[in-house]
Design a protein around this motif. Sequence first.
Motif, short mmCIF file in Angstrom:
data_model
loop_
_atom_site.label_atom_id
_atom_site.label_comp_id
_atom_site.label_asym_id
_atom_site.label_seq_id
_atom_site.Cartn_x
_atom_site.Cartn_y
_atom_site.Cartn_z
N ARG A 33 61.96 33.41 68.86
CA ARG A 33 62.11 34.69 68.16
C ARG A 33 60.88 35.05 67.33
N THR A 34 60.28 34.07 66.66
CA THR A 34 59.09 34.33 65.85
C THR A 34 57.95 34.86 66.72
N ALA A 35 57.72 34.22 67.84
CA ALA A 35 56.64 34.65 68.75
C ALA A 35 56.91 36.03 69.30
N VAL A 36 58.15 36.30 69.67
CA VAL A 36 58.49 37.60 70.25
C VAL A 36 58.32 38.71 69.20
N LYS A 37 58.66 38.42 67.96
CA LYS A 37 58.44 39.41 66.89
C LYS A 37 56.95 39.69 66.73
N MET A 38 56.13 38.66 66.84
CA MET A 38 54.68 38.85 66.75
C MET A 38 54.17 39.70 67.91
N ILE A 39 54.71 39.46 69.11
CA ILE A 39 54.34 40.26 70.28
C ILE A 39 54.66 41.72 70.01
N ALA A 40 55.84 41.96 69.48
CA ALA A 40 56.26 43.33 69.20
C ALA A 40 55.34 43.99 68.18
N LYS A 41 54.93 43.24 67.18
CA LYS A 41 54.09 43.82 66.12
C LYS A 41 52.66 44.06 66.61
N THR A 42 52.16 43.23 67.49
CA THR A 42 50.77 43.37 67.90
C THR A 42 50.62 44.14 69.21
N TRP A 43 51.12 43.59 70.30
CA TRP A 43 50.90 44.20 71.62
C TRP A 43 51.52 45.58 71.71
N LEU A 44 52.76 45.70 71.29
CA LEU A 44 53.43 47.00 71.42
C LEU A 44 52.80 48.05 70.52
N ARG A 45 52.44 47.65 69.31
CA ARG A 45 51.79 48.59 68.39
C ARG A 45 50.43 49.02 68.94
N THR A 46 49.67 48.09 69.47
CA THR A 46 48.37 48.41 70.06
C THR A 46 48.52 49.36 71.24
N ALA A 47 49.58 49.16 72.02
CA ALA A 47 49.82 50.02 73.18
C ALA A 47 50.49 51.33 72.80
N LYS A 48 50.77 51.49 71.51
CA LYS A 48 51.44 52.69 70.98
C LYS A 48 52.80 52.93 71.64
N ILE A 49 53.51 51.81 71.87
CA ILE A 49 54.86 51.88 72.43
C ILE A 49 55.83 51.71 71.27
N LYS A 50 56.72 52.69 71.09
CA LYS A 50 57.61 52.65 69.92
C LYS A 50 59.09 52.59 70.28
N ASP A 51 59.44 52.77 71.53
CA ASP A 51 60.86 52.88 71.88
C ASP A 51 61.45 51.61 72.49
N VAL A 52 60.87 50.45 72.18
CA VAL A 52 61.39 49.17 72.66
C VAL A 52 62.09 48.50 71.50
N LYS A 100 48.83 23.85 70.79
CA LYS A 100 49.71 23.22 69.81
C LYS A 100 50.53 24.27 69.06
N VAL A 101 49.87 25.34 68.62
CA VAL A 101 50.57 26.40 67.90
C VAL A 101 51.54 27.14 68.82
N GLY A 102 51.04 27.53 69.99
CA GLY A 102 51.87 28.32 70.91
C GLY A 102 53.01 27.53 71.52
N ASP A 103 52.69 26.38 72.10
CA ASP A 103 53.70 25.61 72.80
C ASP A 103 54.68 24.92 71.86
N ASN A 104 54.17 24.41 70.75
CA ASN A 104 55.06 23.69 69.83
C ASN A 104 55.65 24.61 68.76
N GLY A 105 54.81 25.33 68.06
CA GLY A 105 55.29 26.15 66.95
C GLY A 105 56.09 27.37 67.38
N MET A 106 55.63 28.04 68.43
CA MET A 106 56.30 29.27 68.86
C MET A 106 57.15 29.07 70.11
N LYS A 107 57.21 27.85 70.57
CA LYS A 107 58.01 27.49 71.75
C LYS A 107 57.68 28.37 72.95
#
Length: 119
Positions: A33-52, A100-107
């Motif tokens: 969930r933490t990683a997915v929230k980060m994806i939403a904040k960065t990738w989606l915002r950069t792509a100017k996608i707001k309806d997801v 280490k961060v991605g695979d372990n911390g963000m699963k």
Amino acid sequence: MFYYFLTQQVKALVQGMADAFPGGVLVFDAANRTAVKMIAKTWLRTAKIKDVGAYFAVSDAPKEIGEWDSRLQVTSRGYMLGYNDLKDPSVSGFFRFLAKVGDNGMKMQIVKIRFGGKK
């Protein structure tokens, strides 16, 4: 792509695929969930996608997805480890840190689902 669906939608899709493709295999990437929230904040915002508004996330794919249906044989491995052997001397220290961060911390993981026989 599953990040942009509700868990119930992914579950229904996977069960439908198990019905339609016994013996088939589905492979996709997932994260907690933490990683997915980060994806939403960065990738989606950069792509100017707001309806997801739906974000599928798992921490332990074999356990969590495996409980959806007895026909599913679920395995996973770290996302970064899925592409590189971290013991290889050619792999940089920075890549090892990201793994280490991605695979372990963000699963972050590559999930493989093998569809068994009929219910």
